[in-house]
Design an enzyme around this catalytic site. Sequence first.
Site, PDB file in Angstrom:
ATOM      1  N   GLY A  25      17.450 -40.298 -13.556  1.00  0.00           N
ATOM      2  CA  GLY A  25      17.157 -38.918 -12.461  1.00  0.00           C
ATOM      3  C   GLY A  25      17.285 -39.477 -11.326  1.00  0.00           C
ATOM      4  O   GLY A  25      17.423 -38.684 -10.654  1.00  0.00           O
ATOM      5  N   GLY A  26      16.742 -40.477 -11.310  1.00  0.00           N
ATOM      6  CA  GLY A  26      16.332 -40.642  -9.520  1.00  0.00           C
ATOM      7  C   GLY A  26      17.815 -41.747  -8.860  1.00  0.00           C
ATOM      8  O   GLY A  26      18.472 -41.562  -9.706  1.00  0.00           O
ATOM      9  N   VAL A  27      16.951 -42.008  -7.902  1.00  0.00           N
ATOM     10  CA  VAL A  27      18.053 -42.376  -6.543  1.00  0.00           C
ATOM     11  C   VAL A  27      18.498 -43.423  -7.023  1.00  0.00           C
ATOM     12  O   VAL A  27      19.340 -44.266  -6.545  1.00  0.00           O
ATOM     13  CB  VAL A  27      17.355 -42.830  -5.440  1.00  0.00           C
ATOM     14  CG1 VAL A  27      16.424 -43.461  -4.808  1.00  0.00           C
ATOM     15  CG2 VAL A  27      18.613 -43.121  -4.531  1.00  0.00           C
ATOM     16  N   ASP A  28      18.050 -44.360  -7.636  1.00  0.00           N
ATOM     17  CA  ASP A  28      17.975 -46.089  -7.802  1.00  0.00           C
ATOM     18  C   ASP A  28      19.249 -45.940  -8.958  1.00  0.00           C
ATOM     19  O   ASP A  28      19.917 -46.725  -8.983  1.00  0.00           O
ATOM     20  CB  ASP A  28      16.839 -47.054  -7.946  1.00  0.00           C
ATOM     21  CG  ASP A  28      15.894 -46.653  -7.286  1.00  0.00           C
ATOM     22  OD1 ASP A  28      16.330 -47.204  -6.207  1.00  0.00           O
ATOM     23  OD2 ASP A  28      14.449 -47.151  -7.392  1.00  0.00           O
ATOM     24  N   SER A  29      18.862 -45.290 -10.378  1.00  0.00           N
ATOM     25  CA  SER A  29      19.570 -45.577 -11.714  1.00  0.00           C
ATOM     26  C   SER A  29      21.565 -45.139 -11.227  1.00  0.00           C
ATOM     27  O   SER A  29      22.280 -45.085 -11.560  1.00  0.00           O
ATOM     28  CB  SER A  29      19.061 -44.870 -13.004  1.00  0.00           C
ATOM     29  OG  SER A  29      18.510 -43.569 -12.376  1.00  0.00           O
TER      30      SER A  29
ATOM     31  N   MET B  61      16.761 -42.656 -21.535  1.00  0.00           N
ATOM     32  CA  MET B  61      16.104 -42.429 -22.686  1.00  0.00           C
ATOM     33  C   MET B  61      14.931 -41.629 -22.222  1.00  0.00           C
ATOM     34  O   MET B  61      14.400 -41.080 -21.649  1.00  0.00           O
ATOM     35  CB  MET B  61      15.060 -43.649 -22.679  1.00  0.00           C
ATOM     36  CG  MET B  61      15.543 -45.097 -22.868  1.00  0.00           C
ATOM     37  SD  MET B  61      14.722 -46.196 -23.316  1.00  0.00           S
ATOM     38  CE  MET B  61      14.214 -46.680 -21.556  1.00  0.00           C
TER      39      MET B  61
ATOM     40  N   CYS C 286       7.169 -52.170 -21.435  1.00  0.00           N
ATOM     41  CA  CYS C 286       8.160 -51.214 -21.760  1.00  0.00           C
ATOM     42  C   CYS C 286       9.690 -52.685 -21.427  1.00  0.00           C
ATOM     43  O   CYS C 286      10.406 -52.377 -22.390  1.00  0.00           O
ATOM     44  CB  CYS C 286       7.980 -50.600 -20.538  1.00  0.00           C
ATOM     45  SG  CYS C 286       9.532 -48.607 -20.678  1.00  0.00           S
TER      46      CYS C 286
ATOM     47  N   GLY D 295      18.685 -49.635 -12.721  1.00  0.00           N
ATOM     48  CA  GLY D 295      18.337 -49.130 -11.681  1.00  0.00           C
ATOM     49  C   GLY D 295      17.620 -50.207 -10.493  1.00  0.00           C
ATOM     50  O   GLY D 295      16.319 -50.329  -9.854  1.00  0.00           O
TER      51      GLY D 295
ATOM     52  N   CYS E 156       4.364 -43.142 -16.344  1.00  0.00           N
ATOM     53  CA  CYS E 156       5.457 -42.461 -16.389  1.00  0.00           C
ATOM     54  C   CYS E 156       4.586 -41.776 -17.049  1.00  0.00           C
ATOM     55  O   CYS E 156       5.238 -40.169 -17.869  1.00  0.00           O
ATOM     56  CB  CYS E 156       7.160 -43.218 -16.966  1.00  0.00           C
ATOM     57  SG  CYS E 156       6.754 -43.909 -18.384  1.00  0.00           S
TER      58      CYS E 156
END
Length: 378
Positions: free
Chosen positions: A11-15, A34, A104, A128, A207
């Site tokens: 949901g972020g800009v990079d991905s 995920m 992770c 991303g 996170c």
Amino acid sequence: MAKRVVVAMSGGVDSSVAAALCVEQGYEVIGMMMRLWSEDGGTSEQSANHCCTPDQMSDARTIAEMLGIPFYVLDTREVFKGSIVRYFVEQYSQGMTPNPCLECNRHIRFEWLLNNALALDADYLATGHYARIRQAADHSDGTVGDYQLLKGLDDAKDQSYVLSVMGQAQLSRVLFPVGEYSKPDVRALAAKFGLPVAAKHDSQDLCFVADNDYRRFLSQHAPDAIKPGPIMLRNGSVIGEHTGLPNYTVGQRKGINLAWSEPLYVIGTDARRNALIVGTLAELGRDSLTANRVNWISSTPPTDPFRAEVKIRYKARPAWATITPLPDQRAAVTFDAPLRDITAGQGAIFYDGERCLGGGIIEKLAQPISEQAELVGA
């Protein structure tokens, strides 16, 4: 037939831009998010966790719909809690300062998620991350060279440090579409693609912690890890009491709260005695460390000592050192000059210019400092 790529979407800009670039490049793209475990942080803006929230999931789904790609949510909560969160708590309980992003990437993104992507007959998993993958030139005998992990072109956003756990099997199946761009370029691409996340803030590091306060998290989820104990000098003398080992890190001065003839700094911990070891600035630096769980990215790991730059924290400046491979996935590192912030549990990551060679986890310092005290955390 177009190759199939599963894009890890958050949901972020990079991905989101990574997914858009894969579509633009002609891949058959599937979006996958995920759902990770995170504590319930309440409803306030200050306390709410920003990982895998309904809003994040909605943003990722919206981007997938805009790009015309299928979107799936993978329930990863139990796997994540059982490996990453448990590791985080156990490491702090043992007097270490872990980097959960390394674990992770080792166990969740490039094992669990990658395996799920391959189960969908995907050729690649794209993320991303700000890093690059290059395949070495063909050898004279016609065989293809190794895959190499390179720093991202934006040095300020480079994430090769936390990707150093990858090997040839993972690098051959992974794409980093935004690694060739700077962060401002990625935001500009998001605007060009018409993605509504172009101005979205970057996500937090921890996170799974609601307010990004790991001390508060440990006090609630692992109260035995934070308990008062003695503050000791290297010679074993007890000179005060600390508030809990996770409240301190190597190199820290603030918070010791002791009147002394000269400033005191944290130089280590002794988890067995629950002791905080302090000393003067002259005692703080070290010029060597030993790392375990060392991962070599090359298919032919080094066997002899070699020169390389080493980062001892994600945002640390690389420092020149001689690295000596040891048995049992360990390596000894001797720096050209002492470093003041070598911390057990953090990654020691090796670089040859822009190429990441791999790395390991900094071990506790095991040799006794005196008959009374043992410095194990620096």
